[in-house]
Scaffold this motif. Structure first.
Motif, mmCIF file in Angstrom:
data_model
loop_
_atom_site.group_PDB
_atom_site.id
_atom_site.type_symbol
_atom_site.label_atom_id
_atom_site.label_comp_id
_atom_site.label_asym_id
_atom_site.label_seq_id
_atom_site.Cartn_x
_atom_site.Cartn_y
_atom_site.Cartn_z
ATOM 1 N N TRP A 126 -10.384 28.117 29.063
ATOM 2 C CA TRP A 126 -11.263 26.797 28.218
ATOM 3 C C TRP A 126 -11.091 26.982 27.007
ATOM 4 C CZ3 TRP A 126 -14.992 29.116 25.884
ATOM 5 C CH2 TRP A 126 -14.844 30.392 25.850
ATOM 6 N N GLU A 127 -10.828 28.707 26.429
ATOM 7 C CA GLU A 127 -10.921 28.748 25.140
ATOM 8 C C GLU A 127 -9.169 28.535 24.593
ATOM 9 O OE1 GLU A 127 -9.460 32.176 27.731
ATOM 10 O OE2 GLU A 127 -10.201 30.847 27.812
ATOM 11 N N GLN A 128 -8.767 28.097 25.119
ATOM 12 C CA GLN A 128 -6.879 27.774 24.724
ATOM 13 C C GLN A 128 -7.281 25.939 24.146
ATOM 14 O OE1 GLN A 128 -3.937 27.791 27.044
ATOM 15 N NE2 GLN A 128 -4.206 30.432 26.788
ATOM 16 N N VAL A 129 -8.377 25.294 25.276
ATOM 17 C CA VAL A 129 -8.248 23.760 24.659
ATOM 18 C C VAL A 129 -9.500 23.694 23.589
ATOM 19 C CG1 VAL A 129 -9.628 21.425 25.842
ATOM 20 C CG2 VAL A 129 -8.175 23.552 26.997
ATOM 21 N N ALA A 130 -10.248 25.226 23.691
ATOM 22 C CA ALA A 130 -11.153 24.313 22.139
ATOM 23 C C ALA A 130 -10.844 24.958 21.093
ATOM 24 C CB ALA A 130 -12.016 25.744 22.419
ATOM 25 N N LEU A 131 -9.487 26.203 21.088
ATOM 26 C CA LEU A 131 -8.601 26.529 20.252
ATOM 27 C C LEU A 131 -7.560 25.669 19.787
ATOM 28 C CD1 LEU A 131 -7.807 28.352 18.059
ATOM 29 C CD2 LEU A 131 -5.442 28.750 19.679
ATOM 30 N N ALA A 132 -7.356 24.979 21.144
ATOM 31 C CA ALA A 132 -6.509 22.894 20.398
ATOM 32 C C ALA A 132 -7.275 22.172 19.831
ATOM 33 C CB ALA A 132 -5.924 22.909 21.482
ATOM 34 N N HIS A 133 -9.043 21.772 19.818
ATOM 35 C CA HIS A 133 -9.283 21.007 19.456
ATOM 36 C C HIS A 133 -9.544 21.358 17.770
ATOM 37 C CE1 HIS A 133 -12.480 18.609 18.205
ATOM 38 N NE2 HIS A 133 -12.205 17.999 19.121
ATOM 39 N N LEU A 134 -10.192 22.667 17.902
ATOM 40 C CA LEU A 134 -10.434 22.895 16.408
ATOM 41 C C LEU A 134 -9.240 22.844 15.583
ATOM 42 C CD1 LEU A 134 -12.341 25.809 17.453
ATOM 43 C CD2 LEU A 134 -13.067 23.677 16.166
ATOM 44 N N ALA A 135 -8.344 23.275 15.961
ATOM 45 C CA ALA A 135 -6.275 23.027 15.221
ATOM 46 C C ALA A 135 -6.475 22.486 15.179
ATOM 47 C CB ALA A 135 -5.908 24.513 15.698
ATOM 48 N N ALA A 136 -6.092 21.218 15.439
ATOM 49 C CA ALA A 136 -6.625 20.185 15.413
ATOM 50 C C ALA A 136 -6.795 19.160 14.322
ATOM 51 C CB ALA A 136 -5.633 19.087 16.937
ATOM 52 N N GLY A 137 -8.272 19.215 14.926
ATOM 53 C CA GLY A 137 -9.012 18.472 13.966
ATOM 54 C C GLY A 137 -8.446 19.427 12.695
ATOM 55 N N THR A 138 -8.720 20.223 12.122
ATOM 56 C CA THR A 138 -8.735 21.010 11.153
ATOM 57 C C THR A 138 -7.183 20.246 9.949
ATOM 58 O OG1 THR A 138 -9.764 23.115 11.441
ATOM 59 C CG2 THR A 138 -8.634 22.598 9.277
ATOM 60 N N ALA A 139 -6.083 20.583 11.183
ATOM 61 C CA ALA A 139 -4.873 19.881 10.084
ATOM 62 C C ALA A 139 -4.858 18.785 10.072
ATOM 63 C CB ALA A 139 -3.921 20.706 11.196
ATOM 64 N N ALA A 140 -5.485 17.587 11.102
ATOM 65 C CA ALA A 140 -5.533 16.355 10.942
ATOM 66 C C ALA A 140 -6.431 15.416 9.784
ATOM 67 C CB ALA A 140 -5.159 15.629 11.923
ATOM 68 N N GLY A 141 -7.600 16.211 9.896
ATOM 69 C CA GLY A 141 -8.709 16.139 8.687
ATOM 70 C C GLY A 141 -8.287 15.126 8.252
ATOM 71 N N ALA A 142 -7.429 15.777 6.789
ATOM 72 C CA ALA A 142 -7.031 15.012 5.508
ATOM 73 C C ALA A 142 -6.386 13.694 5.785
ATOM 74 C CB ALA A 142 -6.323 16.316 4.644
ATOM 75 N N VAL A 143 -5.829 13.202 7.157
ATOM 76 C CA VAL A 143 -5.250 11.997 7.030
ATOM 77 C C VAL A 143 -5.855 11.053 7.573
ATOM 78 C CG1 VAL A 143 -3.307 10.938 8.473
ATOM 79 C CG2 VAL A 143 -3.715 13.530 8.474
ATOM 80 N N PRO A 144 -6.329 9.575 6.361
ATOM 81 C CA PRO A 144 -6.720 8.908 6.050
ATOM 82 C C PRO A 144 -6.378 7.852 7.358
ATOM 83 C CG PRO A 144 -5.434 8.559 4.348
ATOM 84 C CD PRO A 144 -5.270 10.017 4.953
ATOM 85 N N ALA A 145 -7.105 8.107 8.499
ATOM 86 C CA ALA A 145 -6.724 7.696 9.844
ATOM 87 C C ALA A 145 -8.110 7.572 10.553
ATOM 88 C CB ALA A 145 -5.484 7.743 11.156
#
Length: 337
Positions: free
Chosen positions: A262-281
């Protein structure tokens, strides 16, 4: 014998002024526009579902074979995200807002995010809601800025905690692009800041409203942080939002047999959301692509990772889309927006 007193002269019959027919004509002319405005979210939801029917059908087929208990837990965590968003909105403003209408506006804002990218749909709905509650424009805009700042700061802090606690963060190094890609991005950001500074210094019509907005933001930020209940709502809700969203992804992954801790899934969500947050899609498309890539880098099977992201998007966006659009239409019809 005294003569009877003369009767007062009769006043001419009152007739509606020239403004009454003009007002009726204006109301009749505005009725179709108001009807279209109320039905627009529903029409947009239908068009979006038709345009994405293959993906929606695939996600529904995957969810049909998933564990319903885990999916129910994920749906409950999804509902908590709207409660957390309402808490952050209230914590960013000193004025007291009606809890029911505020929660309904945040639920409806999710449907608006599918039309405008980068969270602009939710901000537009919230700005309109605050204006109808009598909040001045500068203070309403300042509260949206404080909301965005609190969300970004809290998400970054939660991500840093998971990076420190989860040893699997070393695998995220492969997601960082090689070469001088960050250099042009940093140069573009610095150039944008320089242009904004020049505009604020030279152009007076731009400087005056911006300085007024900054003053209002600082004044409200001091007032908010002087009240413990507002501080708890602002920062507690901002930290709870990414945790609830990551919890939804964890539940969907468990229901589909993703096979990651579960901690890897949570980390994946947080990292992906932070990395892609600047993309206006709009609709979270960039976040979905980054999330699948991150789950695969942690060791998940690509098919299971894609199914998990599809199921997560079904629970968080697609299923609430039509109810959210109907809620948005109802709020517009009730003049709450």
């Amino acid at each position: 014998m005294s003569s009877p007193s003369p009767l007062p002269p009769l006043s001419p019959p009152s007739c509606p002024g020239p403004r009454a027919p003009a007002r009726r004509a204006f109301l009749l002319a505005a009725l179709p526009a108001r009807l279209v405005l109320c039905l627009a979210p529903v029409l947009l939801a239908g068009c979006w579902a038709l345009a994405n029917r293959p993906v929606a059908a695939q996600g529904a087929a995957r969810l049909a074979s998933a564990d319903p208990g885990w999916l129910l837990a994920g749906a409950a965590l999804t509902c908590l995200t709207w409660v957390a968003a309402a808490c952050v909105r209230q914590g960013a403003l000193p004025d007291r807002l009606p809890a029911g209408l505020l929660l309904a506006s945040q639920f409806a804002a999710g449907a608006a995010n599918h039309v405008l990218p980068g969270g602009l749909g939710a901000h537009a709905v919230t700005l309109r809601f605050l204006r109808t509650r009598g909040v001045p424009l500068d203070r309403a805009t300042a509260s949206i800025g404080l909301y965005s700042l609190a969300r970004s700061a809290a998400r970054t802090l939660v991500l840093l905690v998971f990076l420190a606690a989860c040893p699997a963060h070393r695998r995220l190094g492969g997601l960082v692009p090689d070469g001088p890609v960050p250099v042009p991005a940093a140069a573009a950001a610095g150039g944008a800041l320089a242009v904004a500074g020049v505009l604020l210094t030279v152009v007076r019509p731009v400087r005056r409203p911006v300085t007024g907005l900054v003053r209002a933001a600082l004044r409200d930020a001091r007032a908010v942080h002087g009240r413990p209940c507002r501080v708890a709502a602002l920062w507690g809700g901002a930290a709870a939002m990414p945790l609830a969203q990551a919890g939804t992804l964890i539940c969907v992954g468990a229901s589909l047999g993703l096979g990651l801790p579960w901690e890897q899934v949570a980390l994946a969500h947080l990292a992906a959301g932070t990395a892609a947050g600047a993309v206006p899609a709009p609709g979270g498309l960039a976040v979905d692509a980054a999330l699948v890539w991150t789950l695969v880098s942690f060791g998940a099977v690509p098919a299971a990772a894609a199914a998990t992201v599809i199921g997560y998007r079904v629970l968080t966006d697609w299923l609430p889309l039509l109810p959210g659009a109907l809620t948005l239409s109802a709020l517009i019809r009730a003049k709450a927006l």
